[in-house]
Every structure is written in C-alpha cells, then in structure tokens.
Design a protein around this motif. Sequence first.
Motif, PDB file in Angstrom:
ATOM      1  N   TYR A 134      -4.786  33.500 -10.297  1.00  0.00           N
ATOM      2  CA  TYR A 134      -3.498  32.898  -9.930  1.00  0.00           C
ATOM      3  C   TYR A 134      -2.383  33.937  -9.967  1.00  0.00           C
ATOM      4  N   SER A 172      -2.614  27.629 -16.932  1.00  0.00           N
ATOM      5  CA  SER A 172      -3.868  28.252 -17.366  1.00  0.00           C
ATOM      6  C   SER A 172      -3.611  29.392 -18.346  1.00  0.00           C
ATOM      7  N   TYR A 219       0.241  26.842 -11.539  1.00  0.00           N
ATOM      8  CA  TYR A 219      -1.062  26.805 -12.191  1.00  0.00           C
ATOM      9  C   TYR A 219      -1.298  28.035 -13.067  1.00  0.00           C
ATOM     10  N   ASN A 232      -9.848  29.765 -18.390  1.00  0.00           N
ATOM     11  CA  ASN A 232      -8.423  29.944 -18.109  1.00  0.00           C
ATOM     12  C   ASN A 232      -8.018  31.401 -18.023  1.00  0.00           C
ATOM     13  N   VAL A 266      -9.384  24.163  -9.039  1.00  0.00           N
ATOM     14  CA  VAL A 266      -9.048  25.584  -9.103  1.00  0.00           C
ATOM     15  C   VAL A 266      -9.727  26.351  -7.997  1.00  0.00           C
TER      16      VAL A 266
END
Length: 379
Positions: free
Chosen positions: A308, A93, A89, A301, A3
């Motif tokens: 993200y 997440s 992603y 997350n 990440v």
Amino acid sequence: MRVLSILTVFALVAGTDAFTVPSTKLGAANSVASVPLTQLAASQVAPSSSLKSSSNLSEVPRGGVVSAFKNMDIPLITYFIFWYVGNYYYNISNKLALKAAGGKTGFPMTISSLQMGVGCLYGLFMWVAPDARKRPSITFDDIVAMLPVAFCAMGSHSASVFALSAGAVSFAQIVKSAEPAFAAVLSQFVYKKKISKAKWACLPIVIGGVILASVKELDFAWSALISACIGNLFAAFKGNENKKLMTAPGIKDRLGSVGNQFAVTSLLAFLMSVPIFVIKEGSKWGEFCTLYKTNPIVSFNLVASGLYWYGYNELATMTIKKTSAVTQSVANTAKRVIVIVGVALVLGESLDPIKLLGCSIGIGGVLLYSVIDNFVKSS
C-alpha cells in the motif's frame, strides 16, 4: 480478498506511467449525434407544429454527456482515487502491524524498513515483468545526486511510522498536517525561496489547530509528537530536494518516467534504512522473525502495508506531474481528513469534540495556505 483486489488495481494503475483515452474514436461516435435533428428534418419536409416544437433541439449543447466524459482526465481521476484508497488502507494495516508487534517498544524501525523493502520488490518486479516498465539508464553520478532525496524519504517514512507506533493514527495525521509550516521555514531560510506574507499569516492557524487538537488527545505522547515533527522536517526537505532533482539536466531523461524516479529513490531509501534498523533493533531480529512466523496479524499487515505504501506514494507522485502544487496540497489536505475520520472509526480511536475542532482548524489552515496567494492576486 479485499486486499488482493485493491493491490491488483494498484498494479494495473501504477504499472503504467500514463494512459489516455483516445479522443478520435469518441469523436467519431459523436459525429452523428452532434448534427441538429432540425437540419435533417427541414431539408425533407415542410414545417409543422410538431417539427417547430422539436426545433429546440438545436439549442442543446453538442456532444452531450459523451462529450463531457471525453474531456475528463480519466488517468488523473484514477490516480487520485487509488492514492486515497491506498493511503487509507496503509494507515490501517500499518497500525495493526505495529500494535501486534508491541507498539513503540516493539519493532517500529524494523517494520518501517521492511515496508520499504516490500515496496521495492514490487518496483523491481515492474522492471522485469514483460511490457511493464522500461528500466532506467542512470549513471553513478545520477545515483549520487538522488541520495539527498532518498535520505529524506527514508527519514520521513521512518519517523512517521514511529509516530504511528507511539500514538493514535488520527493524532499523528493531525501533526503531519502542519508540514507546510516546516516547508515554509525551509523554503524561506534554507532554499532562499520567498514565502508571501499571506502564507506566513496562515501558519499560526495551522499550528494553533494542531495544539488545540492535542490538548485532549487521549493517546498523546511526546514521542509521537516529536517523531511526527521530525517526519514533517524530512518531508519538507524531500519536497525541495525533489524539485532540485527534477530540474537537474539529463537525469529526468535517463530515468525515463516518474515511476522510475520513485522506484530508484525508494530502493536507495531502503538500503539507507537497513543499517539504522540493524543498529537500533538488530539485537532483536531473531525475536522479530519468530513473531513474524507465528503471528499472522504481523506478517499479513507488514506485507500489505508495504505494498500500500509503495502504491499510494507512486500514484501521489504521478499526480504531481499532471497537476499544480496548489492542487496537490489541497488534495493532500482532503486525504488527511478522510484518513483521520475513517481510521479513527475503524480502529476505535478517540474523536473528542475539541480534537475534531482543532483538526478542522489546522486542516482548514493548510487549505487556506495552499490557495491564499491565488486569492490575494485576484483581489
């Protein structure tokens, strides 16, 4: 580490609004290679069989592979790659954080709002970091003009997060693929922008595909379906309002860049979301704080999905500046295919044949909707 490495690349790519590959240096490097070898040989020696066989070199296109790379739009390719990676992603997440926090009965609005907050912190950092991004010089009237876009951005994100908390990621993405249907209705009847008959003919294909994909959906929930549709409605409004904002005299110059426009819009959207999550889930704030401190799946997350979310949306915004609306629609359609299949495999969601067929029909209809006018005009 995976990440962090991806987010580091996001910072490098999204932190600058555009970068180019200098063509003068590449041109200089190729200047010698572009001269046919037969011209040099013919001026010094008499023709021979070996030189005659080498004369075919003059037929090779000048520049070769280096010239092809020189003409490629490296920034645009980079935007597309990390837009896709970031969205992929983000969905993983985001779903992991929502599941660990209790799904739709947990804290979807809190997580949605905090995701925007985390993204805004990154946007603010880019304004204070040395040589990162010049701050915008907007006025109060500019902020007022951006409120409709910000409100629609907040509504679209919050509704989408709730849809993901109530059902499978793949199901929410399939319903989200019907966004052009909502955009067409709004454009035609609210914004008075005529939609061609060919585009209207594509909408039943899109809607039919979504219905077929929903028939045997194991994680089907009416709340997920309704939320995703509300998200589509807000997204359609956001697209039209964004176009109005970009044509507003002076605002574009005072914002300075596409990145600044997205940062200001996201910041306003976050501020609008705070009262909503306080009203809806504020009574459970202490419970959420405890969960955040004790459950690393939620804390990690949540932060990752916020970064993200901001990164891929900013890159997607940048692609709009460098491409046409049709290209953007096709790319967005391809993105959903990757997310639906990839996330379903990672999270173990159902990929029933009927669901895949409906998904293919719906997304194929979106792709046809994006390009149909070009085909009709050329025929």
